[in-house]
Each structure stands twice: as structure tokens, then as C-alpha cells.
Design an enzyme around this catalytic site. Structure first.
Site, PDB file in Angstrom:
ATOM      1  N   GLN A  48      27.809  37.301  28.908  1.00 19.91           N
ATOM      2  CA  GLN A  48      28.104  35.899  29.192  1.00 19.91           C
ATOM      3  C   GLN A  48      26.951  34.981  28.814  1.00 19.91           C
ATOM      4  O   GLN A  48      25.787  35.358  28.904  1.00 19.91           O
ATOM      5  CB  GLN A  48      28.428  35.727  30.679  1.00 19.91           C
ATOM      6  CG  GLN A  48      29.848  36.146  31.019  1.00 19.91           C
ATOM      7  CD  GLN A  48      30.280  35.716  32.403  1.00 19.91           C
ATOM      8  OE1 GLN A  48      30.694  36.529  33.211  1.00 19.91           O
ATOM      9  NE2 GLN A  48      30.214  34.429  32.691  1.00 19.91           N
ATOM     10  N   SER A  66      25.852  43.850  29.946  1.00 19.19           N
ATOM     11  CA  SER A  66      26.806  43.520  31.001  1.00 19.19           C
ATOM     12  C   SER A  66      28.233  43.537  30.448  1.00 19.19           C
ATOM     13  O   SER A  66      28.729  44.582  30.043  1.00 19.19           O
ATOM     14  CB  SER A  66      26.443  42.163  31.621  1.00 19.19           C
ATOM     15  OG  SER A  66      27.252  41.875  32.731  1.00 19.19           O
ATOM     16  N   LEU A  67      28.884  42.380  30.395  1.00 21.02           N
ATOM     17  CA  LEU A  67      30.225  42.278  29.815  1.00 21.02           C
ATOM     18  C   LEU A  67      30.304  42.950  28.447  1.00 21.02           C
ATOM     19  O   LEU A  67      31.322  43.558  28.081  1.00 21.02           O
ATOM     20  CB  LEU A  67      30.575  40.794  29.688  1.00 21.02           C
ATOM     21  CG  LEU A  67      31.699  40.439  28.710  1.00 21.02           C
ATOM     22  CD1 LEU A  67      33.028  40.845  29.286  1.00 21.02           C
ATOM     23  CD2 LEU A  67      31.651  38.973  28.365  1.00 21.02           C
ATOM     24  N   ARG A  84      38.132  41.249  35.797  1.00 18.05           N
ATOM     25  CA  ARG A  84      36.724  41.311  36.206  1.00 18.05           C
ATOM     26  C   ARG A  84      36.182  39.912  36.434  1.00 18.05           C
ATOM     27  O   ARG A  84      35.512  39.635  37.440  1.00 18.05           O
ATOM     28  CB  ARG A  84      35.917  42.035  35.119  1.00 18.05           C
ATOM     29  CG  ARG A  84      34.424  42.231  35.384  1.00 18.05           C
ATOM     30  CD  ARG A  84      33.827  42.982  34.199  1.00 18.05           C
ATOM     31  NE  ARG A  84      32.421  43.335  34.360  1.00 18.05           N
ATOM     32  CZ  ARG A  84      31.406  42.619  33.897  1.00 18.05           C
ATOM     33  NH1 ARG A  84      31.635  41.469  33.269  1.00 18.05           N
ATOM     34  NH2 ARG A  84      30.160  43.040  34.057  1.00 18.05           N
ATOM     35  N   HIS A 109      25.661  40.901  39.319  1.00 20.92           N
ATOM     36  CA  HIS A 109      24.853  42.128  39.362  1.00 20.92           C
ATOM     37  C   HIS A 109      23.992  42.237  40.612  1.00 20.92           C
ATOM     38  O   HIS A 109      22.794  42.524  40.540  1.00 20.92           O
ATOM     39  CB  HIS A 109      24.002  42.260  38.090  1.00 20.92           C
ATOM     40  CG  HIS A 109      24.834  42.397  36.862  1.00 20.92           C
ATOM     41  ND1 HIS A 109      25.571  43.531  36.582  1.00 20.92           N
ATOM     42  CD2 HIS A 109      25.074  41.531  35.850  1.00 20.92           C
ATOM     43  CE1 HIS A 109      26.223  43.350  35.447  1.00 20.92           C
ATOM     44  NE2 HIS A 109      25.946  42.149  34.994  1.00 20.92           N
ATOM     45  N   GLN A 138      28.349  49.085  37.425  1.00 20.98           N
ATOM     46  CA  GLN A 138      27.701  48.005  36.680  1.00 20.98           C
ATOM     47  C   GLN A 138      27.863  46.651  37.361  1.00 20.98           C
ATOM     48  O   GLN A 138      26.995  45.782  37.264  1.00 20.98           O
ATOM     49  CB  GLN A 138      28.299  47.961  35.257  1.00 20.98           C
ATOM     50  CG  GLN A 138      27.637  46.987  34.321  1.00 20.98           C
ATOM     51  CD  GLN A 138      28.629  46.335  33.384  1.00 20.98           C
ATOM     52  OE1 GLN A 138      29.564  45.678  33.826  1.00 20.98           O
ATOM     53  NE2 GLN A 138      28.433  46.531  32.100  1.00 20.98           N
TER      54      GLN A 138
END
Length: 305
Positions: free
Chosen positions: A13, A93-94, A118, A198, A247
Site C-alpha cells: 500500500q 505486505s499486500l 483483507r 501489522h 502476516q
């Protein structure tokens, strides 16, 4: 001459932009098919990617699948044009979902649906104003120590580079930790984010997505992916759902991920999709590393090793 050892990197992101990848769809059938699939799977997403508005594209539930579409479109156009295949992949991440699509583990439709869900769950997990994130410049060991000794929820969310760590948690705890870090000579900069990603506050999102992650089908790996939460190579699809669930609340160990890639003897790091964030981090982690960006028709056609 031996084939180059390529690491495919996929952004998370914040790398989004209106119009990202649109030129690829006009040049490469593979990219057009990705965007057509995105529209069939999540109606209205293609229009948001191509024409915005930016505020709507930026919404977490839209931005996450949009970045998967743009990154996978760039990857597939590049692969079709060059005939090359990476030896390994990683995503921030993503971006780990994009990496898994590239590696053949997760099909595109499943990745788009999972990242839409998500995003929705992550946005709903914490009421607006309750959470916060800050970027900290300085020794990550000090950051971890201060977080561990803090009252309330605050923890390292992203270990991005040798001296760049993002902390995440309850606003009061993040503010207090930031003040303590500044008192110790580190620099802490508040981030404009829609939620504290996170960290343990994302537990409801992890629990909400867990059934769908474990119900999804995961195919064999065409090449391994370095997982965010372990910074280790994964090539067994049976581990994928659990790693993606962890994650959501766990730290993105990007610094170690890039070190792992370097130890594998990667010759060139190629970032697929919009932006150059990951290329910049690679340069900070492995000075002298060769990085390239592929997010447009021009970059695909100019690619050469």
C-alpha cells in the site's frame, strides 16, 4: 552465459496511482486480460484504477486489489515480452499476494477477492482515531526495546531498512513510544494512515480472513517466495494460508527478506507495478545492488540485462 538470477518484487500500500498500468493494457494482451479479470471479479475496480477518483482508489478495500492487478499486469507483460522467469519473488505486505500469483501458487481471481476482503477487515478492525503509525529512523534494536517496554499496544510493524522501522498500535502508546525514541536520539515521524497495520490491533482482521485463507486453493510454486513474517524461502503451498494469516498482525521483515535474497546470489531486483519504494529500500539494504522497475509499456520494452 548463465541465466540472470532475478528477484521479482511487488509493492504494498501507498504505491498506487490513478492510471497505473493502463498503458500496458493497450500494448500487451496479457495485461489487458489481468484488468479484464479484475473487472469481472470485482466490478468497478478497473474504472477506479484507470480514472479514479484518487480518494476512492486510496480506500484500503479498493487499493489492495487494485495494486495486485497493476503489479500482476506488469509482471505478465514483462514475462511475455522478455521470456524471462525470476528465480525467487517477494512482496511487501499486500505485495506478497502479487508474488504468490506470479509464482503460480494463488490464482488472480482468488488473490483479488482475498485482498478486497483483507482491506475491508483491516479498515473495520480499529475505529478511526484509535490507532496510529510512525516511521522511526535509527537503530531497530532500540525501537524494539522501547516498544517492548511500552504500556499499551505498540510494536514494530515494518523493518524496512537498516535504520528505518515503522511502529504501529494504539495512538497513545505510539505517541509515548515516539517521545521516548526521540529522547534517545532517534527520529519519529507520524504517518498518515487509515489504520494501524501489522500489529495486534489487527487480530479481528486476521481472525475474519482466516477461514477464507484456509479455504483457498494453493497450487505448486513455480519458484519460491520469501515470506514477510519469517524472511525465509517458502516453496510448500501447505504453509501459505498460515503465513498470510500471521502476516496481518506480524511484522514485515523486509530488511531480512532482502538480505535473504542477496544471500541467494540475486543479480538484479525487479520491482513490478507502480512506484519505486522497494527499489529504494533494496539500495539502502544492499548498496551496489542492481535494481530495475517495470510498471509501464516503456519500461517493459526497454528492459535489458
Amino acid at each position: 552465459m548463465s541465466a540472470p538470477k532475478i528477484a521479482a518484487l511487488f509493492p504494498g500500500q501507498g504505491s498506487h496511482a490513478v492510471g497505473m498500468g493502463a498503458d500496458l493494457t493497450r500494448t500487451f494482451a496479457q495485461a489487458e486480460e489481468v484488468y479484464a479479470t479484475a473487472e469481472r471479479t470485482l466490478p468497478g475496480l478497473r474504472g477506479l484504477i484507470e480514472t479514479g477518483p484518487l480518494d476512492d482508489l486510496t480506500l484500503t478495500a479498493n487499493q489492495q486489489p487494485a495494486l495486485v492487478a497493476a503489479s500482476v499486469a506488469a509482471y505478465r507483460a514483462w514475462q511475455a515480452h522478455t521470456g524471462l522467469t525470476p528465480m525467487v519473488a517477494a512482496g511487501h505486505s499486500l505485495g506478497e499476494y502479487s508474488a504468490l500469483v506470479a509464482a503460480g501458487v494463488l490464482d488472480l481471481e482468488a488473490a483479488l477477492r482475498l485482498t478486497r476482503k483483507r482491506g475491508e477487515l483491516m479498515q473495520r478492525a480499529v475505529p478511526e482515531g484509535v490507532g496510529a503509525m510512525s516511521a522511526v529512523m535509527g537503530d531497530p534494536a532500540v525501537v524494539a526495546e522501547v516498544c517492548a517496554g511500552s504500556r499499551g499496544v505498540v510494536q514494530p510493524a515494518n523493518f524496512n531498512a537498516p535504520t528505518q522501522t515503522v511502529i504501529s498500535g494504539e495512538k497513545a502508546a505510539v505517541d509515548a513510544a515516539s517521545a521516548e525514541l526521540k529522547a534517545r536520539g532517534l527520529k519519529a515521524i507520524p504517518l498518515k494512515v487509515s489504520a494501524p497495520f501489522h500489529c495486534e490491533l489487527m487480530r479481528p482482521a486476521a481472525e475474519g480472513l482466516s477461514p477464507e485463507l484456509h479455504a483457498a486453493e494453493y497450487g505448486p510454486f513455480l519458484f519460491p517466495v520469501v515470506a514477510n513474517v519469517s524472511a525465509e524461502l517458502v516453496d510448500d503451498p501447505r504453509h501459505t494460508a498460515g503465513l498470510l494469516e500471521r502476516q496481518i498482525t506480524g511484522s514485515v521483515r523486509w530488511f531480512e527478506t532482502v538480505q535473504t535474497l542477496g544471500e541467494l546470489g540475486v543479480d538484479v531486483f525487479v520491482e513490478f507495478g507502480p512506484g519505486t519504494v522497494l527499489s529504494g529500500l533494496v539500495k539502502r539494504i544492499l548498496p551496489g545492488a542492481r535494481t530495475m522497475n517495470v510498471g509501464s509499456t516503456e519500461q517493459v520494452q526497454a528492459f535489458g540485462l
